[in-house]
Design a protein around this motif. Sequence first.
Motif, short mmCIF file in Angstrom:
data_model
loop_
_atom_site.label_atom_id
_atom_site.label_comp_id
_atom_site.label_asym_id
_atom_site.label_seq_id
_atom_site.Cartn_x
_atom_site.Cartn_y
_atom_site.Cartn_z
N PRO A 209 0.82 -1.22 0.00
CA PRO A 209 0.00 0.00 0.00
C PRO A 209 0.86 1.27 0.00
O PRO A 209 0.56 2.23 -0.70
N ARG A 210 1.94 1.24 0.76
CA ARG A 210 2.84 2.40 0.80
C ARG A 210 3.41 2.68 -0.59
O ARG A 210 3.50 3.84 -1.01
N GLY A 211 3.77 1.63 -1.32
CA GLY A 211 4.29 1.79 -2.67
C GLY A 211 3.26 2.34 -3.64
O GLY A 211 3.56 3.19 -4.48
N VAL A 212 2.00 1.87 -3.52
CA VAL A 212 0.93 2.38 -4.38
C VAL A 212 0.65 3.84 -4.06
O VAL A 212 0.49 4.67 -4.97
N PHE A 213 0.62 4.19 -2.77
CA PHE A 213 0.42 5.59 -2.40
C PHE A 213 1.58 6.45 -2.93
O PHE A 213 1.35 7.58 -3.39
N ALA A 214 2.81 5.94 -2.88
CA ALA A 214 3.95 6.69 -3.41
C ALA A 214 3.78 6.91 -4.91
O ALA A 214 4.10 8.00 -5.43
N LEU A 215 3.27 5.91 -5.62
CA LEU A 215 3.01 6.08 -7.05
C LEU A 215 1.90 7.12 -7.29
O LEU A 215 1.98 7.91 -8.24
N LEU A 216 0.89 7.13 -6.43
CA LEU A 216 -0.17 8.13 -6.55
C LEU A 216 0.36 9.55 -6.31
O LEU A 216 -0.02 10.49 -7.02
#
Length: 162
Positions: free
Chosen positions: A5-12
């Motif tokens: 989730p942290r990685g997806v939020f970083a991509l967002l």
Amino acid sequence: MRLSPRGVFALLVTASIGLLATGLLVGELARLHPCHLCNLQRLYYLMLGFFALCGVLLPGWRRLWCVLVGLTALGGVIAAVQQSWMQYVPQESIECGFGDPTLAEQLINWLGTQWPAMFMVTGFCTDKEWIFLGFTLANWSVGCFLGLLGVAVWLGFRRDVA
């Protein structure tokens, strides 16, 4: 490879700030004149990036951040669709900034006094100043906000994470 989730939020965060920066760069290079709805979309990209950054820093509240990112992206979709409609049927629409200002117009006008380089209104919502592959900047923004909304919904309903 699965993204946390942290990685997806970083991509967002990266996507929203990248889209904002790209829009600003295109605006400068093409000497575009941003309208109220353009600047409202800029605000939505900033807010989306902020909420996604919160998701990077506090991933335990993933669903809250997904809801906030999703609602912000939905607001961006609505603003971009409204601007797209105004551009394609200007005779059917009332131009932004004429008449009593809406709450959004008042907010953008105030932000324009606080951060003129980002939020100063110099154009009209009905103008199609820039077209790429047959689509205006507002049309492209609809697609981008829909993509960001889709990622937020996907992450919010993903079951393989805590």
